[in-house]
Design an enzyme around this catalytic site. Sequence first.
Site, PDB file in Angstrom:
ATOM      1  N   GLU A  68       0.849  -1.202   0.000  1.00 38.02           N
ATOM      2  CA  GLU A  68       0.000   0.000   0.000  1.00 38.02           C
ATOM      3  C   GLU A  68       0.882   1.249   0.000  1.00 38.02           C
ATOM      4  OE1 GLU A  68      -3.230   0.459  -0.477  1.00 38.02           O
ATOM      5  OE2 GLU A  68      -2.498   2.501  -0.516  1.00 38.02           O
ATOM      6  N   PHE A  71       9.650  16.081  -2.054  1.00 38.76           N
ATOM      7  CA  PHE A  71      10.262  15.352  -0.948  1.00 38.76           C
ATOM      8  C   PHE A  71      11.692  15.776  -0.661  1.00 38.76           C
ATOM      9  CE2 PHE A  71       9.259  11.793   1.812  1.00 38.76           C
ATOM     10  CZ  PHE A  71       7.888  11.897   1.763  1.00 38.76           C
ATOM     11  N   ASN A 117       9.956   3.386  -0.071  1.00 38.48           N
ATOM     12  CA  ASN A 117      10.120   4.130   1.183  1.00 38.48           C
ATOM     13  C   ASN A 117      11.585   4.449   1.460  1.00 38.48           C
ATOM     14  OD1 ASN A 117       7.462   4.404   1.657  1.00 38.48           O
ATOM     15  ND2 ASN A 117       7.342   3.039   3.427  1.00 38.48           N
ATOM     16  N   CYS A 119       6.218   4.538   9.202  1.00 42.00           N
ATOM     17  CA  CYS A 119       6.725   3.772   8.063  1.00 42.00           C
ATOM     18  C   CYS A 119       8.215   3.952   7.793  1.00 42.00           C
ATOM     19  CB  CYS A 119       5.921   4.117   6.813  1.00 42.00           C
ATOM     20  SG  CYS A 119       4.234   3.504   6.918  1.00 42.00           S
ATOM     21  N   GLY A 150      14.445  19.509   7.454  1.00 40.58           N
ATOM     22  CA  GLY A 150      13.637  19.634   8.674  1.00 40.58           C
ATOM     23  C   GLY A 150      14.228  18.857   9.818  1.00 40.58           C
ATOM     24  N   LEU A 152      -0.559   4.564   0.185  1.00 32.89           N
ATOM     25  CA  LEU A 152      -1.269   5.776   0.611  1.00 32.89           C
ATOM     26  C   LEU A 152      -0.435   6.569   1.614  1.00 32.89           C
ATOM     27  CD1 LEU A 152      -2.376   5.300   3.719  1.00 32.89           C
ATOM     28  CD2 LEU A 152      -4.138   3.995   2.582  1.00 32.89           C
TER      29      LEU A 152
HETATM   30  N1  LIG Z   1       0.178   4.052   8.045  1.00 37.79           N
HETATM   31  C1  LIG Z   1       0.570   4.236   6.800  1.00 37.79           C
HETATM   32  O1  LIG Z   1       0.609   5.366   6.299  1.00 37.79           O
HETATM   33  C2  LIG Z   1       0.950   3.071   5.950  1.00 37.79           C
HETATM   34  C3  LIG Z   1       1.055   3.231   4.563  1.00 37.79           C
HETATM   35  C4  LIG Z   1       1.395   2.136   3.772  1.00 37.79           C
HETATM   36  C5  LIG Z   1       1.664   0.909   4.366  1.00 37.79           C
HETATM   37  N2  LIG Z   1       1.583   0.785   5.718  1.00 37.79           N
HETATM   38  C6  LIG Z   1       1.843  -0.542   6.312  1.00 37.79           C
HETATM   39  O2  LIG Z   1       0.582  -1.140   6.591  1.00 37.79           O
HETATM   40  C7  LIG Z   1       0.661  -1.930   7.793  1.00 37.79           C
HETATM   41  C8  LIG Z   1      -0.374  -1.435   8.791  1.00 37.79           C
HETATM   42  O3  LIG Z   1      -0.058  -0.109   9.139  1.00 37.79           O
HETATM   43  P1  LIG Z   1      -1.093   0.810   9.945  1.00 37.79           P
HETATM   44  O4  LIG Z   1      -0.469   2.142  10.054  1.00 37.79           O
HETATM   45  O5  LIG Z   1      -2.447   0.665   9.377  1.00 37.79           O
HETATM   46  O6  LIG Z   1      -1.059   0.073  11.375  1.00 37.79           O
HETATM   47  P2  LIG Z   1      -2.042   0.323  12.607  1.00 37.79           P
HETATM   48  O7  LIG Z   1      -1.220   0.035  13.823  1.00 37.79           O
HETATM   49  O8  LIG Z   1      -2.711   1.633  12.481  1.00 37.79           O
HETATM   50  O9  LIG Z   1      -3.162  -0.798  12.440  1.00 37.79           O
HETATM   51  C9  LIG Z   1      -2.949  -2.160  12.636  1.00 37.79           C
HETATM   52  C10 LIG Z   1      -4.215  -2.741  13.250  1.00 37.79           C
HETATM   53  O10 LIG Z   1      -4.129  -4.174  13.256  1.00 37.79           O
HETATM   54  C11 LIG Z   1      -4.804  -4.644  14.416  1.00 37.79           C
HETATM   55  N3  LIG Z   1      -4.431  -6.062  14.644  1.00 37.79           N
HETATM   56  C12 LIG Z   1      -3.270  -6.565  15.146  1.00 37.79           C
HETATM   57  N4  LIG Z   1      -3.337  -7.914  15.142  1.00 37.79           N
HETATM   58  C13 LIG Z   1      -4.520  -8.273  14.622  1.00 37.79           C
HETATM   59  C14 LIG Z   1      -5.164  -9.540  14.349  1.00 37.79           C
HETATM   60  N5  LIG Z   1      -4.564 -10.713  14.599  1.00 37.79           N
HETATM   61  N6  LIG Z   1      -6.397  -9.515  13.820  1.00 37.79           N
HETATM   62  C15 LIG Z   1      -7.022  -8.342  13.547  1.00 37.79           C
HETATM   63  N7  LIG Z   1      -6.471  -7.133  13.773  1.00 37.79           N
HETATM   64  C16 LIG Z   1      -5.238  -7.090  14.301  1.00 37.79           C
HETATM   65  C17 LIG Z   1      -4.369  -3.652  15.485  1.00 37.79           C
HETATM   66  O11 LIG Z   1      -5.231  -3.667  16.603  1.00 37.79           O
HETATM   67  C18 LIG Z   1      -4.442  -2.326  14.708  1.00 37.79           C
HETATM   68  O12 LIG Z   1      -5.711  -1.726  14.818  1.00 37.79           O
HETATM   69  C19 LIG Z   1       2.096  -1.798   8.264  1.00 37.79           C
HETATM   70  O13 LIG Z   1       2.861  -2.867   7.751  1.00 37.79           O
HETATM   71  C20 LIG Z   1       2.562  -0.495   7.625  1.00 37.79           C
HETATM   72  O14 LIG Z   1       3.953  -0.464   7.425  1.00 37.79           O
HETATM   73  C21 LIG Z   1       1.213   1.822   6.507  1.00 37.79           C
END
Ligand SMILES: NC(=O)c1ccc[n+]([C@@H]2O[C@H](COP(=O)([O-])OP(=O)(O)OC[C@H]3O[C@@H](n4cnc5c(N)ncnc54)[C@H](O)[C@@H]3O)[C@@H](O)[C@H]2O)c1
Length: 456
Positions: free
Chosen positions: A162, A263, A222, A274, A267, A164
């Site tokens: 992803e 980018f 990234n 991430c 800063g 976003l």
């Molecule tokens: N945040 C970003 O901007 C972004 C962008 C691209 C990719 N990512 C990647 O996506 C992934 C998730 O990131 P995020 O920021 O959404 O994380 P987050 O911590 O916001 O969300 C993860 C969620 O998973 C839940 N969870 C954990 N174990 C679980 C299980 N067994 N069953 C169901 N739910 C469970 C947690 O309670 C939490 O709500 C990461 O690998 C991150 O690197 C994040």
Amino acid sequence: MRITMVGTGYVGLVTGTCFANTGNDVTCLDVDPAKIDKLNRGVSPIYEPGLDELIQRNTKAGRLHFTLDKQRAYQGAEIIFICVGTPSDEAGHADLKYVLAAAGDIGDAIEAAPGSTGGDADERRAKIIVVKSTVPVGTNAKVRDAIAARTSKRFMMASNPEFLKEGAAINDFNKPDRVVIGADDKGAADRMRDLYEPFVRQGNPIFTMDIPSAEMVKYASNAMLATKISFINEIANLCEAYGADVNEVRRGMCSDKRIGNQFLYPGLGYGGSCFPKDVLACISMGVQSDTPTTLLKAVHDVNQAQRNAFMKKIDGHFESLGFDGVRIAVWGVAFKPGTDDIREAPSLTLMNHLLDRGVSLTAYDPVAHETCRAVMGDKIDYADDPYAALDGADALIVCTDWDEFKNPDFDLMRSRLKSAVIFDGRNMYRRSLMREHGFVYHSVGRQIVTPEEQAV
Ligand SMILES: NC(=O)c1ccc[n+]([C@@H]2O[C@H](COP(=O)([O-])OP(=O)(O)OC[C@H]3O[C@@H](n4cnc5c(N)ncnc54)[C@H](O)[C@@H]3O)[C@@H](O)[C@H]2O)c1
């Protein structure tokens, strides 16, 4: 299509909601009761512009559901997206415990689903398990093994990293620059393509590739972005040492189309959930495969040093005055504007450093007080508006470049601050303007506007 998102965080919630918005039936599963409770009341647990309205609309239309119940979430799902966190462990490796726990649950759910006859219909019904979390190369294979250890029924794997950005997540997901799908199985790739077609109507590409390459695309992207940030920060430090202005240098440099202007803002260094962990995960992939990652180690080190250098500026200012009884205002605690996410935010490092020196802090952020309070508790005060944070403060530190800080009332700021001193970690203001308004002004990669200059 019937879709289940495992993990209803920044990624799972936004992507699940956007899939529902294109007509899919989406269930978002999480293990956090408070999060699911909020969502079932129509309240988003995260701040993301436009998300509340989209959640409410799709929930009302009966296409978007939130649950803690694994059975309910997995039953009948055609595509299951794993979107759980992959934080760094103590050694800097991506910690896969949440991903593998989800894989185990999915294996059990597939095993418990109605029986298989092995015919063509079964082939079409085979669930696709998609790893959307950012994971090291080889993780999809581990997930496949973890699921296969719990069931002998057929399922297919896909990797779909992803891209976003928090703060612009809905637009990014609805109009992606590209969609990357890794799959070894044509059937899985085709069904994933169908799912994403509505999001690429403007002609942006869907790239299908092998799974390891898809896993690597996300880390490479990234790591590249983090490299740009560390690069410009290093140049900023040279500018500061030699009397150049990094903002001017940036303008001159970025007009070269080969370099571009995205980018490359100096800063406090990158933060967030991430870049720090993904750079560390790349370095650790290098260690595990005996492949040098010299550049990425430098990117990480420069990033750490950038925060330290800024703290040194603050320490330097108060060296002769001492920190006794000092109160400092902080504008912005989120790791970047547009989000309430404070994971790995530079503000946290700075605030903890100042608390260790006995400084009292008053922070203002338009949306991140709640998330900040969850980490910092009542060790700092929170102000209801940016100017209230300044009352009686010996200095202001700008940590996040929220729009509302871009053009403040400088006279009002001066009148509310006890000392007209600004440490600007985002280069928000023109030096000439700061001089005009009588501030002592520290920024990044530019000369200080000094008290001596004020006296001239
Ligand atoms: N945040 C970003 O901007 C972004 C962008 C691209 C990719 N990512 C990647 O996506 C992934 C998730 O990131 P995020 O920021 O959404 O994380 P987050 O911590 O916001 O969300 C993860 C969620 O998973 C839940 N969870 C954990 N174990 C679980 C299980 N067994 N069953 C169901 N739910 C469970 C947690 O309670 C939490 O709500 C990461 O690998 C991150 O690197 C994040």
